[in-house]
Design a protein around this motif. Structure first.
Motif, PDB file in Angstrom:
ATOM      1  N   GLY A   1      22.309  74.509  29.676  1.00  0.00           N
ATOM      2  CA  GLY A   1      22.828  75.855  29.895  1.00  0.00           C
ATOM      3  C   GLY A   1      24.166  75.670  29.599  1.00  0.00           C
ATOM      4  O   GLY A   1      24.689  74.549  30.070  1.00  0.00           O
ATOM      5  N   PRO A   2      24.840  76.724  29.760  1.00  0.00           N
ATOM      6  CA  PRO A   2      26.244  76.698  29.812  1.00  0.00           C
ATOM      7  C   PRO A   2      26.801  76.397  31.102  1.00  0.00           C
ATOM      8  O   PRO A   2      26.238  76.530  32.089  1.00  0.00           O
ATOM      9  N   ASN A   3      28.049  75.641  31.195  1.00  0.00           N
ATOM     10  CA  ASN A   3      28.712  75.325  32.615  1.00  0.00           C
ATOM     11  C   ASN A   3      29.449  76.500  32.865  1.00  0.00           C
ATOM     12  O   ASN A   3      30.134  77.052  32.325  1.00  0.00           O
TER      13      ASN A   3
ATOM     14  N   TRP B   1      32.398  70.152  29.892  1.00  0.00           N
ATOM     15  CA  TRP B   1      32.752  71.203  29.100  1.00  0.00           C
ATOM     16  C   TRP B   1      31.864  71.775  28.050  1.00  0.00           C
ATOM     17  O   TRP B   1      31.828  73.067  27.672  1.00  0.00           O
ATOM     18  N   ALA B   2      30.850  70.851  27.666  1.00  0.00           N
ATOM     19  CA  ALA B   2      29.725  71.226  26.772  1.00  0.00           C
ATOM     20  C   ALA B   2      28.661  71.930  27.139  1.00  0.00           C
ATOM     21  O   ALA B   2      27.895  72.546  26.576  1.00  0.00           O
ATOM     22  N   GLY B   3      28.767  71.968  28.598  1.00  0.00           N
ATOM     23  CA  GLY B   3      27.489  72.701  29.122  1.00  0.00           C
ATOM     24  C   GLY B   3      27.032  71.771  30.466  1.00  0.00           C
ATOM     25  O   GLY B   3      27.523  70.503  30.781  1.00  0.00           O
TER      26      GLY B   3
ATOM     27  N   ARG C   1      27.717  68.406  35.291  1.00  0.00           N
ATOM     28  CA  ARG C   1      28.611  69.712  34.663  1.00  0.00           C
ATOM     29  C   ARG C   1      29.751  69.093  33.702  1.00  0.00           C
ATOM     30  O   ARG C   1      30.431  68.452  33.927  1.00  0.00           O
TER      31      ARG C   1
ATOM     32  N   ALA D   1      25.533  68.906  22.649  1.00  0.00           N
ATOM     33  CA  ALA D   1      25.484  70.129  22.556  1.00  0.00           C
ATOM     34  C   ALA D   1      24.844  70.373  21.369  1.00  0.00           C
ATOM     35  O   ALA D   1      24.191  71.413  21.038  1.00  0.00           O
TER      36      ALA D   1
ATOM     37  N   GLU E   1      32.793  78.377  31.505  1.00  0.00           N
ATOM     38  CA  GLU E   1      32.796  80.030  30.959  1.00  0.00           C
ATOM     39  C   GLU E   1      33.917  80.752  31.600  1.00  0.00           C
ATOM     40  O   GLU E   1      34.648  81.397  31.339  1.00  0.00           O
TER      41      GLU E   1
ATOM     42  N   ILE F   1      21.158  69.707  27.069  1.00  0.00           N
ATOM     43  CA  ILE F   1      21.875  70.585  27.476  1.00  0.00           C
ATOM     44  C   ILE F   1      20.954  71.574  28.375  1.00  0.00           C
ATOM     45  O   ILE F   1      20.023  72.051  27.643  1.00  0.00           O
TER      46      ILE F   1
END
Length: 194
Positions: free
Chosen positions: A92-94, A37-39, A35, A12, A98, A90
């Motif tokens: 993008g966000p997971n 937790w970090a993305g 997927r 990340a 979110e 990475i």
């Protein structure tokens, strides 16, 4: 693929852009995603390598202090197969992470989540299970999936599939070992209590 917390933090943060694994046959391929937790981790390439092809830069960019430390870690693997370099980043966000982090839910949103759990339980081939699993995780954060499943008299793999279903709703989070309720899951459990 499983990642230690410090590796995910490194990915990340952009310090780690490759990992090494021992595999007979790689379970991931270029273009696949995972997927966390970090993305969303994006796999850029998977390459079989010999120990001689592993460089000092490989070691540093995979979170090790040096090549010797990386090779030592790889040699301790209990898995059969050859060494593989996995380049990743990475993407993008997971969205699940979110969603899980949002505990500021309206009464309508909580009622809709309750209705979703009711529908899952109604379609279940066995007895209703969603609240039982959520309570078990709430009372035993970090307990291994096998131990949680055993407490319910269930097999580990079907139990883990159920937890993934709850995770897709943003109600649970995976830990390095076991699970915990997400902030969203805690909000729902507070709402469900009489």
């Amino acid at each position: 693929m499983l990642f230690r917390r410090e590796v995910l933090e490194g990915i990340a943060g952009g310090r780690i852009d490759r990992v090494f694994r021992v595999w007979a046959k790689p379970p991931v391929r270029a273009g696949s995603t995972q997927r966390t937790w970090a993305g969303i981790i994006v796999i850029d390439s998977v390459t079989a390598v010999t120990p001689e092809e592993i460089t000092e830069e490989d070691a540093l960019r995979s979170g090790f202090e040096g090549r010797a430390a990386l090779l030592s870690a790889l040699s301790k693997s209990t898995k059969e197969g050859g060494y593989h370099r996995v380049m990743l980043h990475i993407g993008g966000p997971n969205p699940e992470a979110e969603l899980a982090g949002n505990a500021d839910l309206t009464d309508q949103e909580l009622a809709e989540l309750k209705a979703t759990l009711d529908a899952i339980d109604a379609r279940s081939r066995r007895a209703p299970w969603t609240r039982e699993v959520l309570r078990l995780i709430e009372e035993n954060p970090g307990l291994r999936a096998a131990d949680l499943a055993e407490r319910l008299g269930r097999d580990r793999l079907p139990f883990k599939a159920d937890v993934r279903r709850l995770k897709s709703l943003g109600l649970t989070e995976s830990l390095e070992t076991g699970y915990r309720l997400s902030p969203r899951g805690k909000a729902l459990m507070t709402y469900l209590r009489p």
